[in-house]
Design a protein around this motif. Structure first.
Motif, short mmCIF file in Angstrom:
data_model
loop_
_atom_site.label_atom_id
_atom_site.label_comp_id
_atom_site.label_asym_id
_atom_site.label_seq_id
_atom_site.Cartn_x
_atom_site.Cartn_y
_atom_site.Cartn_z
N GLY A 1 39.62 36.75 61.90
CA GLY A 1 38.67 36.53 60.74
C GLY A 1 37.52 37.44 61.11
O GLY A 1 36.42 37.05 60.36
N TYR B 1 32.30 39.32 50.17
CA TYR B 1 32.74 38.04 49.93
C TYR B 1 31.44 37.14 49.95
O TYR B 1 30.49 37.35 50.81
CB TYR B 1 33.80 37.53 51.27
N PHE C 1 41.01 31.42 52.34
CA PHE C 1 41.59 32.16 51.29
C PHE C 1 42.83 31.09 50.83
O PHE C 1 42.99 30.37 51.78
CB PHE C 1 42.00 33.52 51.91
N GLU D 1 41.94 38.73 68.00
CA GLU D 1 43.25 39.33 67.77
C GLU D 1 43.35 39.67 66.01
O GLU D 1 42.42 39.37 65.38
CB GLU D 1 44.33 38.28 68.00
#
Ligand SMILES: Nc1ncnc2c1ncn2[C@@H]1O[C@H](COP(=O)(O)OP(=O)(O)O)[C@@H](O)[C@H]1O
Ligand SMILES: [Mg+2]
Lengths: 375, 505
Positions: free
Chosen positions: B43, B55, B15, B39
């Motif tokens: 991703g 995506y 991105f 975390e």
């Protein structure tokens, strides 16, 4: 927290509205063409009229003065997220109270009458702004509505007094009832740089702009005003009384507008008059001052050049009317065009700023690297 | 729709300014639950959206049963037998459960709907997998856990053989989590492949067969669950050892700092939110308030700090009655508050780091003298706090809105603790904060406890309450349904949180 004199965002705050203003002039140029006038000649006439001679420039600063007072007050109000658009009414009430002082103490010496008149204007505006403040903080009345209505009420009050209690006795004698007072005692006149019309009010405005800057960014009071403006919930959480500081913002911004009214009275007109509405006396300075503040990035120092610019526009437009014979409506239209473009540009730059400020990642990463390196 | 093996190979996704997935390899087989752990921002969601066709990967390939496939859209994914339950549900609230299931499906009686047929098959599926919901109920009337079941049913109805669940437990009570896990087990028994996304270690340990840990878009490793433990997983997630249990010497004093007596307060709609609640916290003690959020915890905290009116009852701090006092008064009495809504209440986003660090103390010397700021003192104060509390910010003049959530929370913590409070009310102090920052915040709370501060810890995270609290008060529908010691079994706490059990203290 200290203001840096020229960082990029401040630069943008001047550049963006300047471009917007230019675009407004461009549209104005098209209109001038349609009206059969040469835009270059017309704008040259405006510049000449506003800056072409010491007298012209003095006129520009004189016109800028009430805008400056209203504008720096607007900085306080809008920074507190208090939308005070009651400058018109606050100017009128300020001027009315200053008039009362001048008419009451005809024999007083200048060193009493000048400060006394200014103080009366300050208090009048404070009270008039304070009413909207109380309505908002106590009774949750929307301040946009209340201040607009208070503008009308102030106009009526002024007209009432001008048609009776304080009407010029000489016009009464002549049985031509003109809604204006007699000339105020000369001792109430502000210092003036003869032969121009430049008066001390503008200098006072400059000083107050600096003071308001200090107030907003260097004092605890200004911190609280801005805190409430940005986030009332967090302010309440921090123990700041939101309603108290909103009220304060109303009072201070009203007071500055009222002071602007007293300055206009004691520096320029030397008598109160009206055409039945507030703008008859104010020349819409109560609104134009807000635009000047927005133009100046809601920063009191930025409001100084912005006020001068709008002052120049007003003076230049008069010249334009005289030399090129365009209808007076054009001048009002031009003014409106510039306002629309500038306000639109403000909204636009706010949007784009929000977009570009969001990504937080790089910041966090560099900080991370720094802390890693420091270990 | 026979899925035996799905592989993601060398998936890379960029991105603007972020490498969300960096050559990620991941696979899942029929009959297993493969957990994806990481975390916030690691991703996980991005990877799964690539698998689900939302995506497109910049690089890499997807293989189903060893054959490369191209998944260009969610409908492609569904055709391949892949279903996804998103973190945020995608249901139409005014529709019934059946209508939601039928949405977007071809009916046997086109152009007419065939809801009866849908309802029939729905009931079969529901009973087979233990996903009980009323097919005629309107979705907006369902509890969150039930809505999630509808989402799962929706995917199963479309013959999903691989089911992706993105942080499914984030919105559930412990009881609902248990029920969900039963369903997930049943799904694997019938040959489904499951991908379970979470950042909660003990859930992953409990339900998964294999775990893949993502950090900063990269795979740290894939391990068999039975060969690992929470400590190792935490280390993989964060990149270093993480402390999850804390030494707490017993509370020494009987000094009552906070006393709440028969307190009642209303919520924003004017309905009772806190009902006749009594509780006390001693100096150097952490009392945890456990409970599913929305059971009056927020209202309780706000009433204690003067942001909400107490309708009746008494709040006193160190013997002083502070019921319905101004926030300023309560702050002056030594009460610090870490609010649940940290972005809208805890900080002023447009103010800089140092401006935010003086929110309550800006008028006190030496920061200000006679209402005029001393910027050198403020900067010194701020930079000391930033250093001491490890707030990662480029400068002191950075607007707080450009910091990460964890750093904003550390800033709030720094500000509140620097006032040396007598009483600290910490509401959801680590919600949405990553493990590293969570560990740090916990360490600070324990330190504060050792210094004799009374701490009221309000948290929906049961692990957090169990790790930190000396006593646990469970809150349900505005009441404390029991005060229990921290060695109480989780099952029992879960029942109390669901209002099914009361313990009289
Ligand atoms: N649509 C998007 N546009 C830009 N950046 C994104 C987008 N989606 C995710 N990201 C970024 O990609 C990274 C990974 O995000 P995500 O996959 O949502 O992480 P996770 O689900 O593990 O919390 C984050 O840094 C996030 O900000
Ligand atoms: Mg996610």
């Amino acid at each position: 927290m200290k203001m840096k004199p020229l960082d990029l965002s401040r630069f943008n705050a001047i550049i963006v509205p300047a471009i917007a203003g230019a675009l407004g002039l461009l549209v104005g140029a098209v209109m001038l063409l349609v009206l059969g006038a040469n835009p270059l000649d017309a704008y040259a006439a405006m510049v000449q009229g506003a800056f072409g001679s010491p007298n012209a420039f003095a006129d520009t600063l004189v016109k800028a003065s009430p805008l400056l007072f209203v504008g720096i007050g607007t900085c306080i109000a809008f920074r507190c997220n208090v939308i005070n658009i009651g400058g018109e009414g606050q100017i009128v009430i300020g001027a009315l109270l200053a008039t009362a002082v001048g008419l009451t103490f005809q024999e007083a010496p200048s060193w009493l009458l000048v400060p006394g008149g200014l103080l009366a204007g300050f208090i009048g505006g404070a009270v008039w702004g304070g009413i909207a403040g109380v309505l908002k903080t106590r009774f949750r009345v929307n301040e946009v509505l209340s201040t607009i209505m208070l503008n009308s009420i102030a106009g009526y009050i002024m007209t009432f007094f001008l048609n009776g209690p304080i009407m010029d006795p000489t016009t009464l004698d002549n049985a031509i009832r003109i809604p204006q007072t007699q000339r105020l005692p000369v001792a109430s006149d502000l210092w003036r740089w003869i032969p121009t019309r430049f008066h001390g009010g503008f200098v006072l405005g400059l000083g107050l702009a600096v003071l308001v800057y200090i107030l907003l960014w260097r004092t605890t009071m200004g911190y609280r005003i801005r805190a409430v403006g940005f986030n009332p919930r967090a302010s309440r959480y921090a123990g700041i009384s939101v309603s108290r500081y909103q009220l304060l913002a109303f009072v201070l911004s009203g007071a500055l507008a009222g002071l602007g009214g007293a300055v206009e009275l004691m520096g320029v007109t030397h008598r109160l008059f009206s055409d039945g509405s507030a703008s008859g006396f104010t020349g819409s300075a109560g609104f134009n001052g807000i635009i000047a503040a927005l133009f100046g990035g809601l920063h009191p120092i930025g409001t100084i050049p912005a006020s001068i610019l709008f002052g120049a526009l007003l003076v230049g437009a008069n010249q334009l009317q005289r030399t090129i014979q365009v209808p007076s409506a054009f001048v009002i239209t031009l003014d409106g065009l510039i306002v629309v473009f500038v306000v639109a540009s403000q909204i636009w730059s706010k949007r784009t700023r929000r977009v570009t400020e969001e990504p937080a990642r790089p910041v966090g990463v560099t900080a991370l690297q720094k802390t890693e390196a420091a270990k | 729709m026979n899925i035996q093996h799905v592989q993601l190979r060398n998936i890379t996704k960029r991105f603007p300014g972020v490498l969300a997935n960096d050559r990620v390899n991941f696979d899942v087989r029929a009959g297993e639950i493969h957990a994806l752990l990481g975390e916030n921002g690691a991703g996980k969601t991005t990877l799964m959206k690539i698998l689900y066709g939302l995506y497109q990967a910049d690089e890499g390939e997807i293989l189903i049963n060893d054959a490369p496939v191209r998944i260009k859209s969610p409908s492609d994914a569904m055709r391949q037998g892949i279903g996804m339950v998103h973190q945020h549900f995608q249901l139409v609230p005014p529709f019934t459960v059946t209508e939601n299931i039928a949405l977007g499906l071809r009916s046997a009686r086109e152009p007419m709907l065939d809801l009866d047929a849908v309802g029939k098959r729905l009931r079969e599926l529901a009973s087979r997998y233990g996903l009980h919901v009323d097919p005629h109920a309107l979705v907006w009337q369902l509890a969150v856990g039930q809505q999630q079941r509808v989402e799962i049913l929706k995917a199963l109805y479309r013959d999903a053989a691989l089911l992706i669940l993105d942080e499914p437990t984030a919105v559930l009570t412990p009881q609902e989590v248990k029920e969900l896990f039963v369903t997930l087990r049943r799904l694997t028994e019938t040959g489904h492949a499951l991908i379970f996304i979470s950042h909660k270690l003990h859930e992953v340990m409990q339900i998964s067969d294999r775990v893949t840990v993502l950090r900063d878009g990269r795979v740290v490793g894939t391990v068999a669950t039975k060969h690992t433990n929470t400590k190792e997983l935490a280390r993989m997630m964060v990149g270093r050892d993480v402390v999850t249990s804390w030494d707490k010497p017993p509370v020494k004093t009987d000094d009552q700092i906070l006393r709440i007596e028969k307190l009642s307060a209303l919520d924003d709609k004017g309905l009772p939110a806190v009902k006749n609640l009594s509780l006390d916290v001693r100096a150097g003690e952490i009392v945890g308030i456990a409970g599913v959020s929305g059971n009056g915890q927020r209202e309780l905290a706000e009433t204690l700090v003067g942001l909400r009116r107490a309708e009746s009852g008494v709040v006193s701090v160190a013997g002083r009655d502070l019921t319905n006092h101004d926030p300023a008064d309560i702050i002056a009495a030594g009460v610090a508050f870490i609010p649940e809504e940290r972005m809208t209440m805890g900080v002023i986003r447009d103010f800089t780091v140092q401006e935010n660090l003086i929110l309550e103390t800006h008028a006190q010397p030496p920061l200000a003298r006679k209402a005029l700021f001393d910027f050198d003192k403020i900067a010194a104060h701020a930079s000391q706090l930033v250093r001491e509390y490890d707030v990662r910010t480029p400068t002191l003049d950075t607007p707080v809105k450009s910091l990460s959530g964890g750093n904003i929370q550390k800033l709030i913590l720094a500000r509140e603790l620097s006032r040396a409070p007598r009483l600290l009310i910490a509401a959801q102090p680590t919600r949405g904060v990553d493990i590293g920052a969570t560990e740090y915040i916990h360490k600070r709370l324990i330190e504060q406890r050792a210094q004799g501060t009374a701490i009221l810890l309000i948290s929906e995270d049961l692990d957090e309450v169990l790790a930190l609290a000396d006593r646990i008060a469970v809150m349900y529908e505005g009441e404390i349904v029991g005060v229990v010691p921290p060695n109480t079994p989780v099952d029992q706490l879960g029942l109390m949180m669901a209002g099914a059990k009361r313990v009289s203290s």
